[in-house]
Scaffold this active site. Structure first.
Site, PDB file in Angstrom:
ATOM      1  N   ASN A 116     -13.494   0.701  -7.039  1.00  0.00           N
ATOM      2  CA  ASN A 116     -14.562   1.723  -6.643  1.00  0.00           C
ATOM      3  C   ASN A 116     -15.266   2.265  -7.764  1.00  0.00           C
ATOM      4  O   ASN A 116     -15.711   3.596  -7.682  1.00  0.00           O
ATOM      5  CB  ASN A 116     -14.030   3.022  -5.752  1.00  0.00           C
ATOM      6  CG  ASN A 116     -13.461   2.586  -4.545  1.00  0.00           C
ATOM      7  OD1 ASN A 116     -13.887   1.295  -4.153  1.00  0.00           O
ATOM      8  ND2 ASN A 116     -12.602   3.066  -3.928  1.00  0.00           N
TER       9      ASN A 116
ATOM     10  N   ASP B 246       0.857  -1.191  -0.140  1.00  0.00           N
ATOM     11  CA  ASP B 246      -0.014  -0.063   0.076  1.00  0.00           C
ATOM     12  C   ASP B 246       0.959   1.274   0.002  1.00  0.00           C
ATOM     13  O   ASP B 246       2.040   1.417  -0.730  1.00  0.00           O
ATOM     14  CB  ASP B 246      -0.768  -0.085   1.354  1.00  0.00           C
ATOM     15  CG  ASP B 246      -2.212   0.585   0.923  1.00  0.00           C
ATOM     16  OD1 ASP B 246      -2.378   1.919   0.847  1.00  0.00           O
ATOM     17  OD2 ASP B 246      -3.221  -0.152   0.833  1.00  0.00           O
TER      18      ASP B 246
ATOM     19  N   HIS C 282      -3.428   5.862   4.020  1.00  0.00           N
ATOM     20  CA  HIS C 282      -4.459   4.780   3.419  1.00  0.00           C
ATOM     21  C   HIS C 282      -3.698   3.474   3.808  1.00  0.00           C
ATOM     22  O   HIS C 282      -4.536   2.743   4.334  1.00  0.00           O
ATOM     23  CB  HIS C 282      -4.238   4.681   1.676  1.00  0.00           C
ATOM     24  CG  HIS C 282      -5.034   4.117   1.024  1.00  0.00           C
ATOM     25  ND1 HIS C 282      -4.591   2.499   0.780  1.00  0.00           N
ATOM     26  CD2 HIS C 282      -6.321   4.189   0.655  1.00  0.00           C
ATOM     27  CE1 HIS C 282      -6.018   2.021   0.253  1.00  0.00           C
ATOM     28  NE2 HIS C 282      -6.954   2.883  -0.095  1.00  0.00           N
TER      29      HIS C 282
ATOM     30  N   SER D 142     -11.131  -0.470  -0.583  1.00  0.00           N
ATOM     31  CA  SER D 142      -9.864  -0.705   0.180  1.00  0.00           C
ATOM     32  C   SER D 142     -10.113  -1.101   1.466  1.00  0.00           C
ATOM     33  O   SER D 142      -9.060  -1.705   1.967  1.00  0.00           O
ATOM     34  CB  SER D 142      -9.544   0.878   0.131  1.00  0.00           C
ATOM     35  OG  SER D 142      -8.633   1.076  -0.930  1.00  0.00           O
TER      36      SER D 142
END
Length: 395
Positions: free
Chosen positions: A205, A75, A110, A270
């Site tokens: 998404n 990530d 994130h 996520s």
């Protein structure tokens, strides 16, 4: 790697870079599958987040809390300054494919959110905790969250995760550009699965348009692709649909850790993926002899669905941590033989949106009929009453 609000100029720059370097569709930008932005450090959330309110944690953790299971988070980095993650992160095993850190720098926040959903430790003053609060996080920084990461770098990150003895890999990123199993990323995923690693990836998404399409690495064979569900166990509007979706998990208004301390609320696939990754970590701790395919099948088989069979929006249903951990190893093995088509779990008593709409419509019709009858009856009584007062008789 681009966040949901990345500028058009950045996207054009990435596209020009791809064209000029001649990488085509084999080395393409990937997108962090989160929707919101949080300030950090953040405030501490006192209450229990809604996804955790549905779980009896004592029941979930009666056999294990994921102790010793190594989980790679590929990530934007994982900040181990957050008190809930300071004891969870193995910085020495981390890697930074963007800069020169050990993977514990997270400018975007994130990756820190993703890691918290998996393995955040309990802390006084907050009801938030990770699903596997004794698992170990391997922080692998493959993007800085401001510019696009690339699938070739992700392939290297996966190889590093395998070399660092990860039992589960979480990838909360995606690209919708077609990638073949023979691409660098496809081969890296195949190597991880051959090494008996559970690979979990977010579905993406871009689902608001309702179009079915594959995203990668989620759509590669053997990867457990996770869509986002809401409080009604229905697909979140943004969640990408497609035949590759394996299961769904909470992805709307999800609380998790942020750099520096505290938590914030965010939405996106996520944060659905690490929910399932946390379940996988618990299963790997409880059943250490299970193959990765058995872990994946167990999660799919025990998912809760309101309709019979699989669909392209929620896959085999919404992942249920407690159901996945129920039973002895022998019993669980009999329900997880590695089949590509899991037997459906018992139907949920909860309603689908279609069922609920039909029920409400029925109530409305019945109420309307009753109201008409009452009005008609009242008018008749008043009419007959007037007739009686005037010396008339009822007919």
């Amino acid at each position: 790697m681009t966040m949901g609000g990345a500028s058009r100029e950045a996207a054009v720059t990435c596209l020009l870079t791809l064209l000029l370097t001649g990488h085509g569709t084999q080395n393409v930008p990937t997108t962090l599958a989160g929707n919101g932005e949080c300030r950090f450090p953040g405030k501490q959330t006192e209450g229990t987040p809604w996804p955790l309110q549905r779980i009896l944690l004592d029941e979930l953790w009666q056999d294990t809390k994921g102790a010793g299971v190594r989980v790679a988070v590929i990530d934007s980095g994982v900040d181990d300054a957050n008190p809930q993650l300071s004891d969870a992160v193995d910085a020495a095993a981390g890697r930074d494919f963007v800069g020169t850190t050990d993977g514990t720098v997270d400018e975007a926040g994130h990756g820190t959110k993703v890691a918290g959903i998996i393995a955040a430790r309990p802390r006084a003053g907050t009801g938030f905790v990770g699903l596997a609060p004794e698992a170990v996080i391997i922080p692998i920084r493959q993007t800085d969250g401001r510019t696009s990461g690339a699938t070739d770098a992700m392939a290297e990150a996966i190889d590093h995760a395998v070399a660092a003895d990860a039992r589960v890999v979480n990838i909360s990123q995606d690209t919708s550009r077609p990638l073949t199993p023979d691409s660098p990323l496809g081969r890296a995923v195949a190597r991880a699965i051959a090494a008996d690693v559970v690979v979990v990836a977010s579905a993406g998404n871009d689902g608001k348009d309702g179009r079915r399409k594959n995203t990668y690495p989620a759509a590669f064979p053997g990867v457990l692709a996770v869509a986002a569900s809401d409080r009604n166990d229905e697909r979140a509007p943004f969640s990408q649909s497609g035949g590759f979706v394996g299961v769904a998990a909470p992805g709307v208004d999800v609380v998790s850790t942020v750099p520096g301390g505290g938590q914030c609320v965010d939405s996106g696939t996520s944060f659905s993926a690490p929910y399932v990754t946390g379940i996988a970590a618990l299963l790997r701790a409880k059943y250490p002899t299970w193959k990765a395919s058995e872990v994946v099948d167990r999660i799919r088989r025990t998912a809760v669905r309101a309709t019979d069979g699989r669909d392209d929006e929620l896959g085999w249903g919404v992942a249920d941590p407690v159901r996945a951990l129920e039973g002895t190893e022998g019993e669980a093995r009999r329900t997880a033989p590695g089949s590509a088509r899991p037997d459906p779990a018992p139907l949920s008593a909860s309603e689908t949106r279609r069922d609920r709409d039909a029920r409400v419509a029925t109530y409305a019709v019945a109420a309307g009929g009753l109201l008409v009858a009452l009005v008609a009856g009242t008018c008749t009584v008043l009419r007959d009453g007037r007739r009686l007062r005037c010396g008339g008789r009822m007919r």
